[in-house]
Design a protein around this motif. Sequence first.
Motif, PDB file in Angstrom:
ATOM      1  N   CYS A 104       0.827  -1.162  -0.044  1.00 48.55           N
ATOM      2  CA  CYS A 104       0.034  -0.150  -0.032  1.00 48.55           C
ATOM      3  C   CYS A 104       0.760   1.376  -0.021  1.00 48.55           C
ATOM      4  CB  CYS A 104      -0.653  -0.036   1.160  1.00 48.55           C
ATOM      5  SG  CYS A 104      -1.905  -1.335   1.372  1.00 48.55           S
ATOM      6  N   MET A 105       0.303   2.424  -0.604  1.00 48.08           N
ATOM      7  CA  MET A 105       0.963   3.570  -0.513  1.00 48.08           C
ATOM      8  C   MET A 105      -0.134   4.572  -0.032  1.00 48.08           C
ATOM      9  SD  MET A 105       3.380   3.652  -3.614  1.00 48.08           S
ATOM     10  CE  MET A 105       4.821   2.561  -4.006  1.00 48.08           C
ATOM     11  N   THR A 137      -5.260   6.214   0.534  1.00 45.75           N
ATOM     12  CA  THR A 137      -4.302   5.227   0.494  1.00 45.75           C
ATOM     13  C   THR A 137      -4.659   4.004  -0.428  1.00 45.75           C
ATOM     14  OG1 THR A 137      -3.822   5.665   2.885  1.00 45.75           O
ATOM     15  CG2 THR A 137      -3.622   3.253   1.902  1.00 45.75           C
ATOM     16  N   LEU A 138      -3.640   3.770  -1.357  1.00 47.45           N
ATOM     17  CA  LEU A 138      -3.921   2.645  -2.422  1.00 47.45           C
ATOM     18  C   LEU A 138      -3.235   1.664  -1.983  1.00 47.45           C
ATOM     19  CD1 LEU A 138      -4.862   1.758  -5.122  1.00 47.45           C
ATOM     20  CD2 LEU A 138      -2.650   2.875  -6.157  1.00 47.45           C
ATOM     21  N   CYS A 139      -3.898   0.244  -2.367  1.00 43.94           N
ATOM     22  CA  CYS A 139      -3.367  -0.935  -1.955  1.00 43.94           C
ATOM     23  C   CYS A 139      -3.447  -1.993  -3.134  1.00 43.94           C
ATOM     24  CB  CYS A 139      -4.037  -1.774  -0.704  1.00 43.94           C
ATOM     25  SG  CYS A 139      -3.900  -0.732   0.970  1.00 43.94           S
ATOM     26  N   ALA A 151     -10.959  -1.693  -9.092  1.00 43.91           N
ATOM     27  CA  ALA A 151     -10.526  -0.741  -7.663  1.00 43.91           C
ATOM     28  C   ALA A 151     -11.602  -1.091  -6.713  1.00 43.91           C
ATOM     29  CB  ALA A 151     -10.674   0.719  -8.272  1.00 43.91           C
ATOM     30  N   ILE A 152     -11.489  -1.448  -5.494  1.00 44.57           N
ATOM     31  CA  ILE A 152     -12.525  -1.629  -4.497  1.00 44.57           C
ATOM     32  C   ILE A 152     -12.341  -0.729  -3.295  1.00 44.57           C
ATOM     33  CG2 ILE A 152     -13.323  -3.272  -3.039  1.00 44.57           C
ATOM     34  CD1 ILE A 152     -12.130  -5.562  -4.991  1.00 44.57           C
ATOM     35  N   ASP A 153     -13.463  -0.271  -2.849  1.00 38.99           N
ATOM     36  CA  ASP A 153     -13.539   0.821  -1.783  1.00 38.99           C
ATOM     37  C   ASP A 153     -13.231  -0.157  -0.484  1.00 38.99           C
ATOM     38  OD1 ASP A 153     -13.601   2.610  -3.491  1.00 38.99           O
ATOM     39  OD2 ASP A 153     -15.911   3.162  -2.762  1.00 38.99           O
ATOM     40  N   ARG A 161      -8.404   2.431  -0.842  1.00 38.95           N
ATOM     41  CA  ARG A 161      -9.147   1.570  -1.942  1.00 38.95           C
ATOM     42  C   ARG A 161      -8.050   0.511  -2.340  1.00 38.95           C
ATOM     43  NH1 ARG A 161     -12.255   6.960  -4.769  1.00 38.95           N
ATOM     44  NH2 ARG A 161     -12.957   7.579  -2.806  1.00 38.95           N
ATOM     45  N   SER A 162      -8.744  -0.592  -2.809  1.00 37.40           N
ATOM     46  CA  SER A 162      -7.613  -1.576  -3.036  1.00 37.40           C
ATOM     47  C   SER A 162      -7.660  -2.031  -4.837  1.00 37.40           C
ATOM     48  CB  SER A 162      -8.018  -2.852  -2.354  1.00 37.40           C
ATOM     49  OG  SER A 162      -7.465  -2.678  -1.030  1.00 37.40           O
TER      50      SER A 162
END
Length: 229
Positions: A104-105, A137-139, A151-153, A161-162
């Motif tokens: 993640c970032m 934050t993006l994973c 993309a998934i919340d 979000r992943s």
Amino acid sequence: MAQKPAANAEDQGNAELMFRAVGAGWHIATLPRQRMPLTAYSDAIESGEVALRLEAMDSYGPLVKSFYPALGLTQVAWSWRVAKQGDTIDLRKKNGDDAAAKVCMSFVWPDERMPFLDRQLMRFARSRSAQDLSAATLCWTWAGSEELGVAIDNPYTRRVRSIALRNASHVGSTWFNEKRDIMKDLRLAFGDEWPSGAAEPGVTAIFLAADADNTHSHSIAWIADFHYK
């Protein structure tokens, strides 16, 4: 992102950690008054690879590396393998929100981009946390049965979000190599809040994590050759 401690979790969260596979400057983040076990991270040689081993057992606590000032990163790459994960992982449900491995970032993200309710919830969360919580934050996640590349919340907060890169069908002995365009993926996940023409945001932190507290499960994974630029 969620987190949790054992008896000495606070001390571990404050300690700077070094791993052969990912270098120095990491620490384990914990939730306020966390009582659950910490995810275990250790150096390992797996299939001939110098790797970071991640083992989660009803546990939480990501490895975090923070950057002050924020870094202007555009690319991240790594190899990973998952040998075991829970069979009830579902990134869209609170009781399924776990992963055997994820990268993640967190980004510099103006609060005014958030919807009004999110701004109020973020203000409250920051008042209760010693950490500098990011609004975006993006994973990149090893998921359950979720469709890949979507993309998934996060079910707890849309501030995380992943993108599922691998899922349960990939669990086993095979290593997978990933190379991601950070800004392209950030646009996919947070494009609804990123105005066209706005500057590319800096990265304030990187997380390497596994958790199993919501599914009360056990997972084992490895990350190797992790680098970014």
